[in-house]
Design an enzyme around this catalytic site. Structure first.
Site, PDB file in Angstrom:
ATOM      1  N   CYS A  26      13.452  -6.329 -21.234  1.00 48.06           N
ATOM      2  CA  CYS A  26      12.788  -6.095 -22.513  1.00 48.06           C
ATOM      3  C   CYS A  26      12.769  -4.596 -22.748  1.00 48.06           C
ATOM      4  O   CYS A  26      13.643  -3.882 -22.251  1.00 48.06           O
ATOM      5  CB  CYS A  26      11.378  -6.695 -22.510  1.00 48.06           C
ATOM      6  SG  CYS A  26      10.312  -6.050 -21.211  1.00 48.06           S
ATOM      7  N   HIS A 554     -12.341   8.308  11.610  1.00 46.39           N
ATOM      8  CA  HIS A 554     -12.847   6.965  11.281  1.00 46.39           C
ATOM      9  C   HIS A 554     -13.753   7.081  10.063  1.00 46.39           C
ATOM     10  O   HIS A 554     -14.769   7.770  10.088  1.00 46.39           O
ATOM     11  CB  HIS A 554     -13.628   6.385  12.468  1.00 46.39           C
ATOM     12  CG  HIS A 554     -13.912   4.911  12.325  1.00 46.39           C
ATOM     13  ND1 HIS A 554     -14.872   4.419  11.474  1.00 46.39           N
ATOM     14  CD2 HIS A 554     -13.330   3.825  12.921  1.00 46.39           C
ATOM     15  CE1 HIS A 554     -14.892   3.096  11.560  1.00 46.39           C
ATOM     16  NE2 HIS A 554     -13.968   2.707  12.427  1.00 46.39           N
TER      17      HIS A 554
END
Length: 631
Positions: A26, A554
């Site tokens: 398209c 962490h």
């Protein structure tokens, strides 16, 4: 951009050319129908330079390229050896197709209407230009020039069944010439005259034929070609080889034509009339509803490919009643998306974002939204909300003022002439006020509403720390650090072991640990080195310094339970990084709502010298990302 190279990468990542059943395109996307979607590497495609996004919806595997899609499509055809827009026949793949019925229907709609959109767009805009020229006196009705131009503008709509028959034949896999001949029956002058007469019409003396108007119709020919495809396959199967050449087209046309004009045509005409009546009633009773809903939800429809469900409705309205009040909601939606992108271009301090948002925003205002939708609005989220607000407000105005369009085209500034009423519409009471209201609602209100909403939401997101620092220009400058330097992984409050909320880290069980309570979501490398590990969930990463020191970062406490929600990984395992360079971006609001602490720990898991601990400087209560922590 090397289109051939990009096409090669795309083909490889969709599973190779043998995995492709068909491919079309398209305005901005390559639309693959794959034999096995599991063979496609979506993650690799999303990371491919030149690919804006990947959407698997509506029965198609859609790769968003942007305005360059025609060039990439041609290279895909060349490399794959595909026929343009022609499906690859694979009965086994068809039998194994486990898509939902809705997905199959949407894919069929898309593949049927896509080839004819250029024709009806060009014809519709020519009608709009003629209306403008007529209203200004440049072109006079009834002149030879007017008649010729009108033939050019009206032919695509008048012969709509023929155009649809050609694309239906490809979709339903039957002879294209026979399908177009079937459509020719419906628009044949003598047949039209027969149905328009006063006398009852029968075929073969006993088959009654319902009087209906098939000129410019949509549904009857789709049903007719669909039925004829089954007839053709059956006759192919049972006819002797010696007579197939004439028996197949003869019987297909005779049986298909008979069933179409006696049964399927009237049914299709009735369905078309029902759709017209429904939207005529809605336009008269609740005119604000449809444009408002379409204005709000168009971005979501585009994302899922379901916006193709609006195409046959809008096309059918234009072909029959000559105006449409359904697809008009996409005008304010597209303009609103462009406005949101342009607002981001103005607010962002990131040169790459400014360039992408400004060009994509302008493209959206002109009618093509995928680049700004996938490249900007979905990336930051809040511009998408702003676009939905602006699109809804604009759609509401269009509905309340009963705006309609008289031609097709990708909704944007370039197709505003489609709102100029032609002569036949003027007779129904439509005036140039229709165009004025289209500009007010579809452009001005949509643009201003989205622009204001985007700026308000930007400030809200900024206060919550959800705007990446590189977009605000507030990134702390990180000086070159020696290879033994450890730096703060985030901006925020420094936390010693005694205040850590995780017992393992507070007791320094994994090694010497310090932490930061982040004030924004950018988590960076704590040293110069190599990323040895990045958890899939994005909540932690490990790296190694040049002297062999192993580090772990962490993010949060127990955030592994989020399974990656709220975390965006910016680097990959094996990357060389500098101290202070962003590695992970975390949405702190997600952690907060889930009830998790955002304390981010830096752990020296493997010191280069086990007999020596890091000595941290006294930097007070707060640190800045990239600020050195050790002496």
């Amino acid at each position: 951009m090397d289109f051939k190279e990009l096409a090669g990468l795309i083909l490889r990542h969709v599973g190779g050319k043998t995995n492709v059943k068909s491919v079309v395109h398209c305005a901005t996307r390559l639309r693959f129908t794959l034999k096995d979607e599991k063979q496609a590497d979506t993650d690799a495609l999303k990371k491919t330079k030149g690919v804006l996004s990947v959407v698997n919806a509506g029965g198609q595997y859609q790769i968003v390229i942007g305005p360059d899609v025609p060039q990439v499509y041609q290279e895909v055809l060349s490399l794959g050896g595909f026929e343009a827009a022609a499906p690859v026949d694979d009965p086994q793949a068809e039998a194994a197709d486990n898509r939902s019925k809705l997905s199959k229907i949407l894919e069929s709609i898309a593949s049927i209407f896509q080839p004819i959109i250029p024709a009806i767009t060009g014809a519709g805009l020519l009608k709009a230009i003629m209306a403008l020229c007529s209203s200004t006196g440049i072109l006079k009705s009834g002149t030879q020039t007017y008649i010729i131009l009108n033939a050019m503008a009206d032919a695509a709509f008048y012969f709509m069944p023929v155009l649809l028959a050609a694309s239906c034949a490809r979709k339903f896999k039957c002879n294209q010439g026979n399908a177009m001949a079937l459509a020719g029956i419906l628009v044949y002058p003598a047949f039209i005259q027969l149905l328009g007469g006063k006398d009852a019409v029968t075929f073969l003396g006993f088959l009654p034929i319902t009087k209906a108007v098939y000129v410019s119709s949509v549904i009857p020919i789709i049903l007719g070609v669909w039925f004829m495809s089954y007839v053709e396959r059956y006759v192919q199967k049972v006819s002797p080889r010696a007579i197939k050449f004439f028996s197949v087209p003869l019987i297909s046309l005779l049986v298909g034509g008979t069933v179409t004009i006696t049964v399927l045509g009237p049914i299709g005409s009735w369905v078309s009339g029902l759709i017209n009546s429904l939207f005529t009633w809605m336009n008269a009773s609740i005119p604000w509803l449809v444009p408002t809903v379409v204005g709000i939800f168009s971005p979501l429809l585009v994302m899922t490919g379901t916006h193709y469900g609006l195409i046959p409705i809008g096309t059918n309205n234009l072909a029959t009643v000559k105006w449409d009040s359904v697809v008009i909601g996409m005008l304010p939606s597209n303009v609103a998306q462009g406005a949101a992108g342009l607002a981001i271009a103005l607010r962002s301090k990131n040169p790459e974002t400014k360039q992408q948002a400004s060009s994509a925003g302008l493209t959206a205002v002109l009618g093509i939204t995928e680049p700004v939708l996938y490249g900007v609005n979905m990336r930051f989220t809040f511009p998408l909300y702003a676009a939905m607000i602006g699109g809804g407000l604009g759609g509401l105005y269009l509905g309340l003022t009963r705006v309609v369009r008289f031609a097709g085209g990708s909704p944007g500034l370039l197709v505003l002439p489609a709102y100029i009423p032609p002569a036949e519409a003027a007779e129904l009471g439509y005036t140039m006020t229709n165009l004025v209201n289209a500009i007010i609602g579809g452009v001005v209100i949509a643009f201003v509403g989205s622009w204001v909403a985007c700026n308000v939401l930007y400030d809200i997101w900024l206060k919550k720390g959800k705007i990446p620092p590189e977009e605000t220009g507030k990134i702390q400058a990180v000086p070159e650090m020696p290879d033994d330097a450890l730096v703060a992984v985030a901006n925020g409050k420094f936390i010693g072991p005694e205040d850590m909320k995780d017992e393992m880290f507070s007791q320094q069980a994994m090694g010497q640990t310090v932490a930061v309570e982040p004030s924004d979501g950018t988590i960076s490398a704590p040293a110069n080195g190599i990323l040895e590990m990045i958890f899939e969930t994005g909540h932690a990463f490990g790296m190694r310094m040049a002297d062999g020191t192993g580090l772990l970062v962490h993010i949060g406490v127990d955030t592994v339970n989020l399974k990656g929600e709220g975390f965006t990984v910016l680097k990959k395992q094996g990357d060389i990084v500098k101290a202070g360079e962003p590695v992970i971006r975390v949405d702190l609001e997600v952690l907060k709502k889930a009830g998790y602490s955002s304390q981010t720990m830096l752990v020296i898991t493997e010191p280069a010298d086990e007999n020596k601990q890091a000595e941290f400087t006294d930097f007070g209560k707060n640190v800045l990302r990239g600020e050195r922590l050790n002496k």
